[in-house]
Design a protein around this motif. Structure first.
Motif, mmCIF file in Angstrom:
data_model
loop_
_atom_site.group_PDB
_atom_site.id
_atom_site.type_symbol
_atom_site.label_atom_id
_atom_site.label_comp_id
_atom_site.label_asym_id
_atom_site.label_seq_id
_atom_site.Cartn_x
_atom_site.Cartn_y
_atom_site.Cartn_z
ATOM 1 N N ALA A 4 0.843 -1.192 0.000
ATOM 2 C CA ALA A 4 0.000 0.000 0.000
ATOM 3 C C ALA A 4 0.878 1.241 0.000
ATOM 4 O O ALA A 4 1.837 1.340 0.770
ATOM 5 C CB ALA A 4 -0.915 0.011 1.219
ATOM 6 N N ALA A 28 -5.289 -0.019 4.862
ATOM 7 C CA ALA A 28 -4.363 -0.843 4.078
ATOM 8 C C ALA A 28 -4.450 -2.306 4.494
ATOM 9 O O ALA A 28 -4.428 -3.206 3.644
ATOM 10 C CB ALA A 28 -2.943 -0.322 4.249
ATOM 11 N N VAL A 36 2.968 -1.294 4.241
ATOM 12 C CA VAL A 36 2.333 0.010 4.064
ATOM 13 C C VAL A 36 3.430 1.066 4.122
ATOM 14 O O VAL A 36 4.134 1.173 5.130
ATOM 15 C CB VAL A 36 1.285 0.300 5.143
ATOM 16 C CG1 VAL A 36 0.479 1.542 4.775
ATOM 17 C CG2 VAL A 36 0.377 -0.899 5.366
ATOM 18 N N LEU A 239 -4.790 6.485 -0.953
ATOM 19 C CA LEU A 239 -4.194 5.204 -0.584
ATOM 20 C C LEU A 239 -4.351 4.274 -1.783
ATOM 21 O O LEU A 239 -5.461 4.030 -2.240
ATOM 22 C CB LEU A 239 -4.883 4.608 0.640
ATOM 23 C CG LEU A 239 -4.310 3.267 1.115
ATOM 24 C CD1 LEU A 239 -2.983 3.485 1.833
ATOM 25 C CD2 LEU A 239 -5.306 2.553 2.038
#
Length: 274
Positions: A4, A28, A36, A239
């Motif tokens: 992510a 995420a 992430v 995101l």
């Protein structure tokens, strides 16, 4: 590996920034990400004196991220400022997860384009890789991306993926430079580059005289080991999630063995591995 990219803009309030980071970790994890990646300076933007927001790696801001990563079962890479010496701080990447707790202090300071990062920040002194789900990840930050020798050193240490959290300063052709440098470093190291910048900050309708704004141009991107851009965002907060086939690294290095063919060595020393 599912990764992510958390492209957001940090403000000058660490508590508000922490709330944003924790929210995106949860999102995420829900999307199935195993790693992430946030930008640099997510604890506090460059618009505030760094020393005012610096916290140790076991301070409340880092501990909250650490606990969220453990609870979510993901590895998180996020930028913050940690105390240094003589009134300066370090520009640090915190790397935490269920089985991982490491950090990287930015090696190359942005003393360029008339700005002196070294006035408030001291450089790190170690090249760092970490293992995430068995994948070796190299760590770098923003201005580091202009130094190919670092990326070759990380690749020589086994990195299959190198992250580049950033708070990229805007300017003429700076987005083009950001993109070109990420592609070049992927080709230098024949590995994936995951470059995550702060989103472009909102305009201030009534700026204070002499006040600095947060810096970021967005355009976070993922580049494969042969230089193909697999993902590029726009300038807005977002995101994004992407699946990477790490076998592509082995294939690229077999077809294009620039690391094996190189007759040069770097002088950065043995990387730290966590």
């Amino acid at each position: 590996m599912r990764i992510a990219l958390a492209q957001f803009t940090a403000g000058t309030d660490p508590a508000a920034n922490l709330e944003l980071v924790l929210e995106q970790i949860g999102r995420a994890a829900t999307a199935g990400a195993r790693l992430v990646v946030f930008p640099e300076a997510m604890s506090c933007s460059f618009a505030r004196p760094r020393i005012e927001a610096a916290e140790p790696l076991d301070g409340p801001w880092a501990n909250a991220v650490r606990q969220a990563a453990v609870n979510a079962g993901v590895t998180v890479i996020v930028g913050l400022f940690t105390p240094g010496r003589n009134g300066k701080v370090r520009n640090t990447l915190l790397v935490v997860g269920p089985d991982l707790d490491a950090h990287y202090d930015k090696l190359h300071l942005f003393d360029a384009y008339g700005y002196l990062e070294s006035e408030q920040i001291e450089p790190g002194n170690a090249v760092v890789t970490v293992a995430v789900d068995g994948v070796v990840c190299g760590l770098s930050t923003c201005y580091d991306v202009r130094f190919p020798e670092l990326y070759k050193q990380l690749a020589a240490a086994g990195a299959q993926l190198i992250v580049v959290p950033a708070s990229w300063a805007p300017g003429e052709r700076k987005v083009e430079q950001w993109r070109s440098l990420a592609v070049a470093r992927a080709l230098d190291a024949t590995c994936f580059i995951v470059a995550v910048d702060q989103a472009e900050p909102p305009s201030d309708p009534d700026p204070l005289p002499g006040a600095r704004r947060p810096t970021g141009v967005g355009h976070s991107l993922v580049v494969d080991p042969l230089g193909e851009i697999l993902l590029e965002l726009d300038a807005e907060p977002r995101l994004a999630v992407i699946d990477l086939d790490l076998d592509a690294v082995r294939t690229a290095r077999a077809a294009l063995p620039v690391l094996a063919n190189s007759r040069f060595t770097t002088a950065l020393g043995r990387p730290d591995r966590v």
